[in-house]
Write an enzyme that holds these catalytic residues in place. Structure first.
Site: not given
Ligand code: AP5
Ligand code: MG
Length: 208
Positions: A166, A88, A122
């Site tokens: 974020r 990231r 979510r």
């Molecule tokens: P992390 O858990 O990675 O959160 P994020 O990057 O903010 O990503 P999300 O998990 O929120 O989203 P996603 O893309 O996975 O979407 P999802 O599939 O769930 O990180 C959390 C925290 O940890 C960070 O803020 C940081 O503090 C720390 N961290 C993690 N990695 C780090 C790193 N490398 N360096 C430093 N700090 C780090 O989908 C979202 C929603 O949309 C769900 O409800 C799903 O059902 C829906 N959805 C998904 N796809 C679709 C679709 N195609 N159509 C309709 N709905 C959909």
């Molecule tokens: Mg995720």
């Protein structure tokens, strides 16, 4: 196949990494999930990262890189993996290049409006981590996981202030990785605004 899923929070990385990992039989390695597990356990790492995650800031590079280095050394990562949410920062990407060969990077393209809609609806299973959405992907029974029956919860960082932070952090620190991997010839982009099935087809077309 060593893959990276890159994209804004809520772009669908976790949902698609889970689908693809089953299809290709390679592990999904989500740094967010690893940090959340540490928080749940109450370990030293968990205590260090809890406040940072709630605010939607990034965990320091040194901690994150070490965590991934250890995880990738496990035998199940030997035949390939999907890195979901790592790297990231440029520093993380440079460190990764020092100990792994990456075959491809999928960038999930999506608008901020859609991110906010996805994250505010979510729900996540407290036990197995399955991801739902109240409108797009509702569980069969409200508040309960289809897979294991455990309770669904709202992530601490899925509050509007944290979501906005974020997105800001993503633009400042993570978006530069798009150019970084494009320059290396590794980047492929998908339109992540459609259904999960549609995203899966786009990714499979790229990989096959
Ligand atoms: P992390 O858990 O990675 O959160 P994020 O990057 O903010 O990503 P999300 O998990 O929120 O989203 P996603 O893309 O996975 O979407 P999802 O599939 O769930 O990180 C959390 C925290 O940890 C960070 O803020 C940081 O503090 C720390 N961290 C993690 N990695 C780090 C790193 N490398 N360096 C430093 N700090 C780090 O989908 C979202 C929603 O949309 C769900 O409800 C799903 O059902 C829906 N959805 C998904 N796809 C679709 C679709 N195609 N159509 C309709 N709905 C959909
Ligand atoms: Mg995720």
């Amino acid at each position: 196949m060593n893959l990276i899923f890159l994209g804004a929070p809520g772009a669908g990385k976790g949902t698609l990494a889970n689908m693809l990992s089953k299809e290709y039989n390679i592990p999904q390695i989500s740094t967010g999930d690893l940090f959340r597990a540490a928080v749940k356990e109450g370990s030293e790492l968990g205590k260090q990262v809890q406040g940072i995650m709630e605010k939607g800031e990034l965990v320091p590079d040194s901690l994150t890189i070490e965590l991934v280095r250890e995880r990738l050394a496990k035998p199940d990562a030997g035949d390939g993996y999907i890195l979901d949410g790592f790297p990231r920062t440029i520093a993380q990407a440079d460190a990764l290049a020092g100990f792994q060969k990456i075959d491809g990077v999928i960038d999930f393209s999506i608008s901020d409006e859609l991110v906010i809609r996805r994250l505010s609806g979510r729900r996540v299973c407290r036990s197995c981590g399955a991801i739902y959405h109240v409108d797009n992907m509702p569980p069969k029974e409200e508040g309960k996981c289809d897979r294991c029956g455990a309770e669904l919860y709202i992530r601490d960082d899925d509050k509007i202030d944290s979501i906005k932070n974020r997105l800001r952090v993503y633009k400042e620190q993570t978006e530069p990785l798009i150019a970084y991997y494009r320059d290396k010839g590794l980047l492929r982009e998908i339109d992540s605004s459609q259904s999960p099935q549609n995203s899966l087809e786009q990714i499979k077309n790229i990989l096959e």
